[in-house]
Write a protein that holds these residues in place. Structure first.
Motif, mmCIF file in Angstrom:
data_model
loop_
_atom_site.group_PDB
_atom_site.id
_atom_site.type_symbol
_atom_site.label_atom_id
_atom_site.label_comp_id
_atom_site.label_asym_id
_atom_site.label_seq_id
_atom_site.Cartn_x
_atom_site.Cartn_y
_atom_site.Cartn_z
ATOM 1 N N LEU A 277 -35.453 6.178 12.026
ATOM 2 C CA LEU A 277 -37.116 4.801 12.588
ATOM 3 C C LEU A 277 -36.676 4.396 14.359
ATOM 4 O O LEU A 277 -37.413 3.608 14.409
ATOM 5 N N GLY A 278 -35.760 4.301 14.938
ATOM 6 C CA GLY A 278 -35.303 3.561 16.265
ATOM 7 C C GLY A 278 -35.314 4.831 17.446
ATOM 8 O O GLY A 278 -35.562 4.303 18.036
ATOM 9 N N PHE B 106 -42.181 4.330 19.863
ATOM 10 C CA PHE B 106 -41.306 4.903 18.700
ATOM 11 C C PHE B 106 -41.806 6.573 17.772
ATOM 12 O O PHE B 106 -43.087 6.544 17.677
ATOM 13 N N VAL B 107 -41.646 7.061 18.006
ATOM 14 C CA VAL B 107 -41.855 8.412 17.644
ATOM 15 C C VAL B 107 -42.258 8.717 16.109
ATOM 16 O O VAL B 107 -43.619 8.474 16.330
ATOM 17 N N PHE B 108 -41.169 7.691 15.564
ATOM 18 C CA PHE B 108 -42.594 7.427 14.066
ATOM 19 C C PHE B 108 -42.673 5.797 13.531
ATOM 20 O O PHE B 108 -41.957 4.878 14.143
ATOM 21 N N ILE C 289 -42.206 0.990 12.554
ATOM 22 C CA ILE C 289 -41.419 0.749 10.856
ATOM 23 C C ILE C 289 -40.030 0.249 11.117
ATOM 24 O O ILE C 289 -39.002 1.008 11.203
ATOM 25 N N ASN C 290 -39.874 -0.657 9.547
ATOM 26 C CA ASN C 290 -38.170 -1.361 9.691
ATOM 27 C C ASN C 290 -38.078 -1.237 7.791
ATOM 28 O O ASN C 290 -36.544 -1.246 8.118
ATOM 29 N N ASN C 291 -39.051 -0.411 7.080
ATOM 30 C CA ASN C 291 -37.910 -0.475 5.855
ATOM 31 C C ASN C 291 -38.963 1.021 5.469
ATOM 32 O O ASN C 291 -39.092 1.159 5.651
#
Length: 372
Positions: A222-223, A272-274, A282-284
């Motif tokens: 996510l990073g 961010f790619v995602f 997105i964090n979760n």
């Protein structure tokens, strides 16, 4: 952060927690104490706080200061754990991915046990007793998270000059946690999982492919930013990861093509790619992943968490497949970003043929000696 109609009262809508179908709102107040501007959290709307109540709290603070009493933030050395938590949340935790989970952990466990105690008054024996009580109700991992959070609050207060004294968590042993995942997917199960995810969420199917083919942790995936994806050299640069920065080769052509397309859709090198629908990180984990795993029946009748399939199982599957094919453990460790060889040794049990091949060299050496 935005002003309300009350003087010195601000509200901050949450990006990841909801209340009554809308973003939850946290209320803050600001005032001056001895010429220094103080910014204090009051509470969330979901906890019953309102802007009007926050204004009343601010009036009390101003009145106390006028009559010679310092605000909670102004009483260095006399901070309660609740005071320290408010500072920690405001100056450090706010906006970070773990904010919601850490705040819930503090509200449900740490605040009832330590909230009203002065920082200097918390003893190691108090923490030991708390640990034992919590272990009777929660897993060792959850207890470890709670003690770690308390330790971080103490360390931040000491680093900021808000607290001078011993850190009571230092002498309390952390609960022993066996995080070793035993379950990994078969190739057929992996294909079924990705295909089922793709029917419900292309994004999470793609995220899963990165974990399966490159062994990345969820937070590492996510990073990923556009500048971290090197399609020409077929490399992923995993930056500032849990155990440092590393580079992972992209061996699968399908994975490379998917990442190429997602990188092309990014608006800049640091995009961010995602990302979510708002273009943000997105964090979760999505509940879609949880539901798909449940629908596939991978965890039916299983109670031991080490045998349950979760998103992290995909990373464990990557390491397990490598070990089964005889890839040296140190190579697996480097690809997966393990900080110690001990973390990689769990995969050694999956490569018995490699051990047999190693021992066969002894027999060959002895036989060659006899022939001479």
């Amino acid at each position: 952060m935005r002003k309300t109609r009350f003087t010195g009262v601000y509200e901050n809508p949450s990006t990841n927690r909801k209340y009554e179908g809308r973003p939850d709102v946290c209320f803050y107040i600001t005032f001056k104490d001895n010429g220094k501007k103080v910014f204090e959290k009051v509470g969330w709307r979901s906890e019953g706080y309102t802007a009007a109540y926050a204004s009343d709290v601010r009036s009390e603070r101003v009145r106390d200061i006028r009559h010679g009493k310092s605000s909670p933030q102004g009483r260095k050395g006399e901070l309660t754990i609740n005071d320290a938590w408010a500072l920690y949340l405001e100056k450090w935790l706010h906006g970070k991915p773990s904010e919601q989970s850490d705040e819930a952990l503090y509200r449900l466990w740490l605040a009832p046990a330590f909230g009203m105690k002065k920082m200097a008054g918390v003893r190691p024996v108090d923490i030991e007793e708390f640990k034992n009580r919590m272990l009777a109700q929660r897993s060792p991992q959850t207890v470890k998270h709670a003690l770690g959070l308390l330790r971080r609050v103490y360390r931040k207060m000491a680093a900021w000059g808000e607290y001078k004294g011993d850190i009571p968590t230092v002498s309390v042993p952390m609960p022993k946690v066996d995080n070793g995942r035993l379950r990994f997917l078969t190739p057929d199960e992996a294909v079924r999982l990705v295909e089922a995810l793709r029917k419900r969420s292309v994004l999470w199917a793609d995220v899963s492919l990165v974990s399966l083919h490159a062994g990345l942790r969820l937070d590492e995936i996510l990073g990923l930013q556009a500048c971290h994806v090197d399609i020409d050299n077929r490399l992923l640069h995993v930056m500032d990861a849990k155990c440092g920065t590393r580079t992972v080769p992209l061996a699968d052509r399908g994975l490379c093509e998917m990442l190429r397309q997602r990188k092309a859709a990014c608006s800049g090198a640091e995009d961010f790619v995602f990302k979510n629908r708002n273009g943000e990180r997105i964090n979760n984990i999505s509940q879609t992943v949880v539901r798909v795993i449940q629908d596939l029946g991978f965890n039916h009748g299983i109670t031991d968490r080490r045998h349950k399939v979760v998103f992290h199982t995909l990373r464990h599957t990557f390491g397990s497949w490598m070990a089964q094919r005889g890839v040296p453990l140190y190579v697996i460790g480097e690809l997966m970003g393990h900080s110690t060889l001990e973390m990689t040794r769990r995969y050694s049990k999956l490569c018995p043929e490699t051990k047999v091949d190693a021992l066969s060299f002894i027999t060959q050496a002895m036989n060659s000696g006899k022939s001479e």
